[in-house]
Design a protein around this motif. Structure first.
Motif, PDB file in Angstrom:
ATOM      1  N   GLY A 156      -3.607   8.001   1.283  1.00 53.12           N
ATOM      2  CA  GLY A 156      -4.818   7.332   0.807  1.00 53.12           C
ATOM      3  C   GLY A 156      -4.559   5.887   0.429  1.00 53.12           C
ATOM      4  O   GLY A 156      -5.406   5.019   0.633  1.00 53.12           O
ATOM      5  N   ASN A 157      -3.389   5.622  -0.127  1.00 48.02           N
ATOM      6  CA  ASN A 157      -3.081   4.264  -0.586  1.00 48.02           C
ATOM      7  C   ASN A 157      -2.634   3.357   0.543  1.00 48.02           C
ATOM      8  O   ASN A 157      -2.988   2.193   0.590  1.00 48.02           O
ATOM      9  CB  ASN A 157      -1.959   4.314  -1.621  1.00 48.02           C
ATOM     10  N   ILE A 158      -1.811   3.891   1.434  1.00 47.82           N
ATOM     11  CA  ILE A 158      -1.140   3.016   2.395  1.00 47.82           C
ATOM     12  C   ILE A 158      -1.777   3.091   3.775  1.00 47.82           C
ATOM     13  O   ILE A 158      -1.795   2.130   4.519  1.00 47.82           O
ATOM     14  CB  ILE A 158       0.361   3.362   2.435  1.00 47.82           C
ATOM     15  N   TRP A 159      -2.328   4.232   4.091  1.00 49.25           N
ATOM     16  CA  TRP A 159      -2.991   4.374   5.396  1.00 49.25           C
ATOM     17  C   TRP A 159      -4.500   4.176   5.270  1.00 49.25           C
ATOM     18  O   TRP A 159      -5.099   3.371   5.970  1.00 49.25           O
ATOM     19  CB  TRP A 159      -2.676   5.762   5.983  1.00 49.25           C
ATOM     20  N   ARG A 160      -5.128   4.866   4.309  1.00 51.11           N
ATOM     21  CA  ARG A 160      -6.588   4.852   4.266  1.00 51.11           C
ATOM     22  C   ARG A 160      -7.148   3.593   3.603  1.00 51.11           C
ATOM     23  O   ARG A 160      -8.087   2.982   4.096  1.00 51.11           O
ATOM     24  CB  ARG A 160      -7.091   6.110   3.537  1.00 51.11           C
ATOM     25  N   PHE A 161      -6.567   3.211   2.451  1.00 47.73           N
ATOM     26  CA  PHE A 161      -7.117   2.061   1.720  1.00 47.73           C
ATOM     27  C   PHE A 161      -7.214   0.798   2.581  1.00 47.73           C
ATOM     28  O   PHE A 161      -8.282   0.178   2.639  1.00 47.73           O
ATOM     29  CB  PHE A 161      -6.299   1.818   0.442  1.00 47.73           C
ATOM     30  N   PRO A 162      -6.138   0.400   3.282  1.00 53.77           N
ATOM     31  CA  PRO A 162      -6.276  -0.838   4.062  1.00 53.77           C
ATOM     32  C   PRO A 162      -7.342  -0.748   5.156  1.00 53.77           C
ATOM     33  O   PRO A 162      -8.111  -1.684   5.342  1.00 53.77           O
ATOM     34  CB  PRO A 162      -4.885  -1.033   4.673  1.00 53.77           C
ATOM     35  N   MET A 193       9.549   7.550  -5.421  1.00 57.68           N
ATOM     36  CA  MET A 193       8.372   6.746  -5.750  1.00 57.68           C
ATOM     37  C   MET A 193       8.758   5.317  -6.142  1.00 57.68           C
ATOM     38  O   MET A 193       8.196   4.355  -5.632  1.00 57.68           O
ATOM     39  CB  MET A 193       7.531   7.414  -6.830  1.00 57.68           C
ATOM     40  N   PRO A 194       9.747   5.148  -7.047  1.00 57.55           N
ATOM     41  CA  PRO A 194      10.189   3.769  -7.328  1.00 57.55           C
ATOM     42  C   PRO A 194      10.717   3.076  -6.078  1.00 57.55           C
ATOM     43  O   PRO A 194      10.493   1.875  -5.884  1.00 57.55           O
ATOM     44  CB  PRO A 194      11.314   3.954  -8.350  1.00 57.55           C
ATOM     45  N   ALA A 195      11.375   3.823  -5.216  1.00 53.86           N
ATOM     46  CA  ALA A 195      11.903   3.209  -3.988  1.00 53.86           C
ATOM     47  C   ALA A 195      10.758   2.681  -3.122  1.00 53.86           C
ATOM     48  O   ALA A 195      10.829   1.578  -2.572  1.00 53.86           O
ATOM     49  CB  ALA A 195      12.740   4.216  -3.211  1.00 53.86           C
ATOM     50  N   LEU A 196       9.699   3.446  -3.035  1.00 51.55           N
ATOM     51  CA  LEU A 196       8.538   3.020  -2.256  1.00 51.55           C
ATOM     52  C   LEU A 196       7.979   1.712  -2.815  1.00 51.55           C
ATOM     53  O   LEU A 196       7.646   0.779  -2.083  1.00 51.55           O
ATOM     54  CB  LEU A 196       7.460   4.107  -2.309  1.00 51.55           C
ATOM     55  N   PHE A 197       7.927   1.653  -4.119  1.00 48.53           N
ATOM     56  CA  PHE A 197       7.414   0.492  -4.818  1.00 48.53           C
ATOM     57  C   PHE A 197       8.235  -0.761  -4.494  1.00 48.53           C
ATOM     58  O   PHE A 197       7.703  -1.808  -4.135  1.00 48.53           O
ATOM     59  CB  PHE A 197       7.501   0.800  -6.318  1.00 48.53           C
ATOM     60  N   ILE A 198       9.546  -0.625  -4.585  1.00 48.17           N
ATOM     61  CA  ILE A 198      10.424  -1.771  -4.319  1.00 48.17           C
ATOM     62  C   ILE A 198      10.293  -2.214  -2.866  1.00 48.17           C
ATOM     63  O   ILE A 198      10.192  -3.406  -2.559  1.00 48.17           O
ATOM     64  CB  ILE A 198      11.889  -1.413  -4.654  1.00 48.17           C
ATOM     65  N   LEU A 199      10.244  -1.233  -1.988  1.00 49.98           N
ATOM     66  CA  LEU A 199      10.115  -1.573  -0.575  1.00 49.98           C
ATOM     67  C   LEU A 199       8.812  -2.324  -0.301  1.00 49.98           C
ATOM     68  O   LEU A 199       8.785  -3.295   0.462  1.00 49.98           O
ATOM     69  CB  LEU A 199      10.169  -0.293   0.260  1.00 49.98           C
ATOM     70  N   LEU A 200       7.750  -1.898  -0.963  1.00 52.31           N
ATOM     71  CA  LEU A 200       6.480  -2.602  -0.789  1.00 52.31           C
ATOM     72  C   LEU A 200       6.621  -4.061  -1.218  1.00 52.31           C
ATOM     73  O   LEU A 200       6.121  -4.965  -0.550  1.00 52.31           O
ATOM     74  CB  LEU A 200       5.365  -1.928  -1.596  1.00 52.31           C
ATOM     75  N   LEU A 201       7.330  -4.289  -2.322  1.00 53.75           N
ATOM     76  CA  LEU A 201       7.504  -5.669  -2.797  1.00 53.75           C
ATOM     77  C   LEU A 201       8.242  -6.514  -1.752  1.00 53.75           C
ATOM     78  O   LEU A 201       7.855  -7.650  -1.458  1.00 53.75           O
ATOM     79  CB  LEU A 201       8.251  -5.698  -4.130  1.00 53.75           C
ATOM     80  N   GLN A 209     -13.357   6.342  -1.403  1.00 51.96           N
ATOM     81  CA  GLN A 209     -11.939   5.967  -1.433  1.00 51.96           C
ATOM     82  C   GLN A 209     -11.349   6.213  -2.816  1.00 51.96           C
ATOM     83  O   GLN A 209     -10.230   6.694  -2.943  1.00 51.96           O
ATOM     84  CB  GLN A 209     -11.769   4.501  -1.016  1.00 51.96           C
ATOM     85  N   ALA A 210     -12.108   5.896  -3.876  1.00 54.38           N
ATOM     86  CA  ALA A 210     -11.592   6.095  -5.235  1.00 54.38           C
ATOM     87  C   ALA A 210     -11.296   7.575  -5.477  1.00 54.38           C
ATOM     88  O   ALA A 210     -10.221   7.938  -5.965  1.00 54.38           O
ATOM     89  CB  ALA A 210     -12.588   5.576  -6.268  1.00 54.38           C
ATOM     90  N   PHE A 211     -12.222   8.441  -5.093  1.00 53.37           N
ATOM     91  CA  PHE A 211     -11.999   9.870  -5.303  1.00 53.37           C
ATOM     92  C   PHE A 211     -10.842  10.376  -4.445  1.00 53.37           C
ATOM     93  O   PHE A 211      -9.993  11.130  -4.905  1.00 53.37           O
ATOM     94  CB  PHE A 211     -13.276  10.661  -5.005  1.00 53.37           C
ATOM     95  N   PHE A 212     -10.822   9.951  -3.197  1.00 52.80           N
ATOM     96  CA  PHE A 212      -9.756  10.412  -2.311  1.00 52.80           C
ATOM     97  C   PHE A 212      -8.403   9.980  -2.847  1.00 52.80           C
ATOM     98  O   PHE A 212      -7.468  10.766  -2.975  1.00 52.80           O
ATOM     99  CB  PHE A 212      -9.964   9.827  -0.907  1.00 52.80           C
ATOM    100  N   SER A 213      -8.302   8.696  -3.199  1.00 52.60           N
ATOM    101  CA  SER A 213      -7.010   8.165  -3.582  1.00 52.60           C
ATOM    102  C   SER A 213      -6.503   8.774  -4.887  1.00 52.60           C
ATOM    103  O   SER A 213      -5.306   8.983  -5.054  1.00 52.60           O
ATOM    104  CB  SER A 213      -7.097   6.643  -3.706  1.00 52.60           C
ATOM    105  N   LEU A 214      -7.415   9.048  -5.813  1.00 52.90           N
ATOM    106  CA  LEU A 214      -6.978   9.630  -7.083  1.00 52.90           C
ATOM    107  C   LEU A 214      -6.899  11.158  -7.023  1.00 52.90           C
ATOM    108  O   LEU A 214      -6.629  11.802  -8.030  1.00 52.90           O
ATOM    109  CB  LEU A 214      -7.928   9.217  -8.205  1.00 52.90           C
ATOM    110  N   SER A 215      -7.138  11.743  -5.871  1.00 55.29           N
ATOM    111  CA  SER A 215      -7.138  13.213  -5.726  1.00 55.29           C
ATOM    112  C   SER A 215      -8.174  13.864  -6.630  1.00 55.29           C
ATOM    113  O   SER A 215      -7.896  14.876  -7.273  1.00 55.29           O
ATOM    114  CB  SER A 215      -5.771  13.824  -6.067  1.00 55.29           C
ATOM    115  N   LEU A 273      -0.881  -3.213  -3.578  1.00 56.85           N
ATOM    116  CA  LEU A 273       0.318  -3.778  -2.946  1.00 56.85           C
ATOM    117  C   LEU A 273       0.311  -3.516  -1.441  1.00 56.85           C
ATOM    118  O   LEU A 273       0.673  -4.390  -0.644  1.00 56.85           O
ATOM    119  CB  LEU A 273       1.590  -3.194  -3.568  1.00 56.85           C
ATOM    120  N   ALA A 274      -0.105  -2.333  -1.062  1.00 61.56           N
ATOM    121  CA  ALA A 274      -0.135  -2.021   0.373  1.00 61.56           C
ATOM    122  C   ALA A 274      -1.080  -2.983   1.093  1.00 61.56           C
ATOM    123  O   ALA A 274      -0.781  -3.453   2.199  1.00 61.56           O
ATOM    124  CB  ALA A 274      -0.579  -0.570   0.594  1.00 61.56           C
ATOM    125  N   GLY A 275      -2.182  -3.313   0.458  1.00 67.87           N
ATOM    126  CA  GLY A 275      -3.118  -4.271   1.064  1.00 67.87           C
ATOM    127  C   GLY A 275      -2.465  -5.634   1.247  1.00 67.87           C
ATOM    128  O   GLY A 275      -2.682  -6.315   2.254  1.00 67.87           O
TER     129      GLY A 275
END
Ligand code: PHE
Length: 446
Positions: free
Chosen positions: A28-34, A177-185, A223-229, A265-267
């Motif tokens: 939802g965050n990285i594929w759907r949101f953008p 999860m932290p690794a994903l975050f750093i990679l996004l940066l 999108q808000a509902f999907f992303s927050l489950s 960040l993904a955006g």
């Protein structure tokens, strides 16, 4: 967990927050949101999205957690225990939404696995020429491959849920999860310094409210509902494994915050790249799978970055898929009194089968319906209809029906003051229901 034995519980509050965040942070965050942002005009959509997350999303999330923790049951059972009457139907809708979402989620999850391997087997050569779009196009029309990877993804999901949620997945989230975050940066730095990135940044960050219409709100809400489950009992189910000592509002804020950060960040990675490589921002479901490889292709060590990124995307997708399957499984375990193993396998197989038409639709084998392929249609039905409707009833339930119980639950029987209780209550009573109903009626453009 059921069948006479005591209900499973998270090891700690952090374990719960991580699992809930693992559910929220996903495709939802990285594929759907953008791509939804791209289809809805960019920055103005983002502003509405963030506002909806923190007003309505947070409130519904807290409501779900309170319901689940109090009842200590699956989504349907929780409503039955707390009130009965017609209310279990809300839980039912959630189980159905979970079924539908996971069906196509598994297909995209399969793409992520395939892209891990593709990163090392030639994708980067095409990407270096800016031709990742062709690779994507021929990949999704290769049915045996797409379905094969979908099966692999679903198999892993089923395996984890079959085993129960315990140690493994929590531990793995804590590291990845932290690794994903750093990679996004890191990727943001690469993406915003591409030639031509500026146009993407202004599309993403400079709101042009004239591009907005009623449909924008509907898409942002979905999108808000999907992303927050939210809206399908996922947080009810996860809350039901939480001990009575933990406090809920803080956990809800943390999950909303993490989820939104990752999406924003993904955006920042995707949009500069979209414009730099001349991809159409409204290109739809393939957006992430086309633009990102193009970016990696421009980087030294491209295959490694690409492989790592799709690995993390796979993990993010997996922790969400697990939560989707858990909603359906918990329902079968509690209500039909089936052992976990059997429940997981039956639910998993049926959901996987329902995913196949989505895979065929993307390949163009099943015709589109009113401009949407099967995957898009299933996604629209679940995200823009079932989830907001579920959220509407959940808000009404804590706002008007189970009000005293909810007050006790969010304050731990008065021992943990919740400063925003009154605003939260009124959001649940009026703001969320009216906003959702309004958006629903005016903004539901198919
Ligand atoms: N929130 C998940 C994501 O962003 C998807 C999901 C929706 C998971 C609903 C559970 C329930 O990918």
């Amino acid at each position: 967990m059921s069948n006479g034995t005591e209900r499973e519980q998270w090891g700690s509050k952090i374990g719960f927050v991580l699992a809930a965040a693992g559910s929220a942070v996903g495709l939802g965050n990285i594929w759907r949101f953008p791509y939804i942002t791209g289809q809805n005009g960019g920055a103005a959509f983002v502003v509405i999205y963030v506002a909806l997350i923190f007003i309505i999303g947070f409130s519904v999330m807290l409501a779900e957690m309170a319901i689940g923790r109090n009842a200590q049951l699956n989504a349907v059972g929780s409503f039955r225990k707390l009130k009965g009457g017609m209310w279990p139907i809300v839980g039912w809708m959630g189980v159905i939404a979970g079924f539908i979402i996971l069906s196509y989620y598994g297909v995209i999850g399969g793409w992520t696995i395939s892209y891990i391997l593709k990163s090392f087997t030639g994708l980067m050569d095409f990407a270096a020429q800016g031709e990742a779009g062709q690779v994507f196009g021929s990949f999704v029309s290769n049915i045996p491959q797409v379905i094969g990877w979908q099966l692999v993804f679903m198999f892993v999901t089923i395996f984890v849920v079959y085993k129960g949620i315990g140690g493994g997945i929590e531990k793995c989230c804590r590291v990845l999860m932290p690794a994903l975050f750093i990679l996004l940066l890191v990727l943001i730095v690469r993406s915003v310094t591409l030639p031509g990135a500026g146009e993407g940044l202004s599309f993403y960050l400079k709101p042009d409210f004239s591009k907005m219409n009623a449909g924008t709100f509907g898409a942002a809400l979905g999108q808000a509902f999907f992303s927050l489950s939210l809206g399908m009992g996922c947080m009810i189910t996860y809350g039901s494994y939480l001990g009575k000592k933990e406090t809920l509002p803080g956990a809800a804020v943390q999950v909303c915050f993490l989820d939104t950060m990752v999406a924003l960040l993904a955006g920042l990675v995707i949009f500069p790249a979209v414009f730099a490589f001349g991809v159409d921002a409204g290109a739809g479901a393939g957006l992430t799978f086309i633009t990102l490889p193009n970016v990696f292709g421009q980087m030294p060590g491209g295959p490694i970055w690409s492989g790592l990124f799709f690995l993390l995307l796979f993990v993010a997708a997996l922790t969400s898929a697990i939560s989707l399957l858990e909603v359906v499984t918990a329902y079968i375990i509690d209500e039909i009194k089936m052992p976990r193993q059997k429940a997981t396998i039956i639910a998993g197989i049926l959901i996987t089968l329902l995913g196949i038409p989505s895979a065929l639709g993307v390949a163009g084998i099943i015709p589109k319906f009113a401009g949407r392929d099967f995957l898009d249609s299933a996604d629209f039905l679940a995200s823009n209809v079932l989830l907001p409707l579920g959220g509407l009833f959940i808000a009404l339930f804590v706002g008007w029906v189970w009000t005293d119980g909810a007050k006790k639950e969010v304050t731990n029987n008065g021992s943990a003051p919740f400063g925003l209780y009154v605003p939260w209550l009124w959001v649940c009573r009026l703001v969320a229901p009216i906003a959702i109903a309004y958006i629903f009626i005016t903004g539901l453009k198919w």
